[in-house]
Design an enzyme around this catalytic site. Structure first.
Site, short mmCIF file in Angstrom:
data_model
loop_
_atom_site.label_atom_id
_atom_site.label_comp_id
_atom_site.label_asym_id
_atom_site.label_seq_id
_atom_site.Cartn_x
_atom_site.Cartn_y
_atom_site.Cartn_z
N ASP A 11 30.92 35.85 45.49
CA ASP A 11 31.42 35.22 44.45
C ASP A 11 31.80 33.98 44.88
O ASP A 11 31.95 34.01 46.51
CB ASP A 11 32.50 35.96 43.44
CG ASP A 11 33.40 35.49 42.68
OD1 ASP A 11 33.68 34.77 42.31
OD2 ASP A 11 34.85 35.01 43.39
N ASP A 13 34.61 30.70 43.44
CA ASP A 13 35.84 30.34 43.32
C ASP A 13 36.59 31.82 44.08
O ASP A 13 36.57 33.01 44.16
CB ASP A 13 36.08 30.68 42.00
CG ASP A 13 35.76 29.42 41.07
OD1 ASP A 13 35.44 28.31 42.03
OD2 ASP A 13 35.12 28.83 40.30
P1 B16 Z 1 34.28 26.96 34.63
P2 B16 Z 1 33.51 32.66 40.15
C1 B16 Z 1 35.39 31.12 37.87
O1 B16 Z 1 34.32 31.69 39.30
C2 B16 Z 1 36.47 31.34 38.01
O2 B16 Z 1 37.36 32.43 39.32
C3 B16 Z 1 37.72 31.66 36.69
O3 B16 Z 1 38.74 31.11 36.84
C4 B16 Z 1 36.62 30.23 35.77
O4 B16 Z 1 37.56 30.19 35.13
C5 B16 Z 1 35.40 30.71 36.02
O5 B16 Z 1 34.74 30.57 37.02
C6 B16 Z 1 34.42 29.83 35.13
O6 B16 Z 1 34.41 28.33 35.60
O7 B16 Z 1 35.64 26.24 33.97
O8 B16 Z 1 33.54 26.35 36.20
O9 B16 Z 1 33.34 27.21 33.92
O10 B16 Z 1 35.35 33.13 40.70
O11 B16 Z 1 33.32 33.81 39.08
O12 B16 Z 1 32.99 32.19 41.28
MG MG Z 2 36.11 34.34 42.36
#
Ligand code: B16
Ligand code: MG
Length: 216
Positions: A11, A13
Site C-alpha cells: 500500500d 499512503d
Molecule cells: P486520492 P492508499 C488511499 O491510499 C488513502 O489511504 C485514502 O485516504 C485516500 O482517500 C485514497 O487513497 C484516495 O486517494 O484522493 O489521492 O485518489 O492508502 O490505498 O495508498
Molecule cells: Mg494506506
C-alpha cells in the site's frame, strides 16, 4: 511459520510514505470551510478508502447535488496536490527502502497497490518508481478496498498466484481486501485497526522478513 512468497504488494499512503497526514489536512480544511464537524480521529476511517467514499462518510447523509459533490472532490484534491508537490525521498517512511532492497535480493517481485489516483505522482516524487515491477492505483479497478479487486489485479499483472502474495497495509479496509484476495496480510499500525492481519507491526522498520518468508 515461514512462507514461500513470490511477491510483496505495498500500500502507499501510510505504509511507504505518510501522505495519510496530507489527506487528513486536506479533508480538515475542506470540512472547516463547509462547516462540517471533522477531526483527526474521524480521519482514521478514511485510510485506504477512495476519495468519493471518504466524501460520502464526511457528508454523513447531507444531501448535496452531484455538481456540488464534484466541486468538493476537486477542491479536496487541489489541497492534497499542493501538499504532495513538496515531497521528496526524505518522505519515505523509515525502514521501507531497506525492506524493499532486501526483498529484491531474495528475488521477490515488488508492487504498489494504492487506492489513490495520485499514487504514480507520489511514487515519482519519492524517487522509487524503478524499484517496483508494477504499480496499481485508483484508476486500475472499479471496486476499491475493501473489495479484493485491486490486489487481485496486481497479482495478475505480476503473473503470481494470490496465495504467493503478501500485502503490506495500514488500513483496515486494506487488510480486509488482502484477506478477501486470499493473500498474506501484514498490518502496519495498532491492533484496533489492522489486528485481523496475519502479521502486525507498529512500524515498517519492525518487519522482520526472516520470520515471514523462507530465506535460502
Ligand atoms: P486520492 P492508499 C488511499 O491510499 C488513502 O489511504 C485514502 O485516504 C485516500 O482517500 C485514497 O487513497 C484516495 O486517494 O484522493 O489521492 O485518489 O492508502 O490505498 O495508498
Ligand atoms: Mg494506506
Amino acid at each position: 511459520m515461514q512462507l514461500n512468497l513470490a511477491a510483496f504488494i505495498f500500500d502507499l499512503d501510510g505504509v511507504i510514505t505518510d501522505t495519510a497526514e496530507y489527506h487528513y489536512l486536506s479533508w480538515q480544511r475542506l470540512a472547516d470551510e463547509e462547516g462540517i464537524p471533522f477531526s483527526r480521529q474521524d480521519n482514521e476511517q478514511f485510510r485506504g478508502v477512495s476519495r468519493r467514499d471518504c466524501l460520502e462518510i464526511l457528508l454523513a447523509g447531507r444531501n448535496y447535488p452531484e455538481k456540488r459533490v464534484q466541486e468538493l472532490l476537486v477542491r479536496k484534491n487541489n489541497y492534497y496536490q499542493d501538499l504532495i508537490n513538496e515531497i521528496s525521498s526524505a518522505n519515505i517512511i523509515a525502514g521501507v527502502l531497506k525492506l524493499l532492497k532486501e526483498l529484491k535480493q531474495y528475488r521477490i517481485k515488488l508492487a504498489v497497490a494504492s487506492a489513490s489516483k495520485n499514487a504514480r505522482f507520489v511514487i515519482k516524487k519519492l524517487g522509487i518508481e524503478e524499484i517496483f515491477d508494477t504499480i496499481s492505483d485508483g484508476y486500475s479497478v472499479k471496486k476499491t478496498k475493501p473489495a479484493p479487486d485491486l490486489f487481485l489485479h496486481t497479482a495478475e499483472k505480476l503473473r503470481i498466484k494470490p496465495a504467493a502474495c503478501a500485502v503490506v497495509e495500514d488500513a483496515s479496509a486494506g487488510i480486509e481486501a488482502a484477506l478477501a484476495a486470499g493473500m498474506i496480510a501484514i498490518g502496519i499500525g495498532p491492533a484496533e485497526r489492522v489486528g485481523k492481519a496475519h502479521y502486525r507491526f507498529d512500524l515498517p522498520e519492525e518487519i522482520n522478513l526472516s520470520d515471514i518468508i523462507k530465506v535460502n
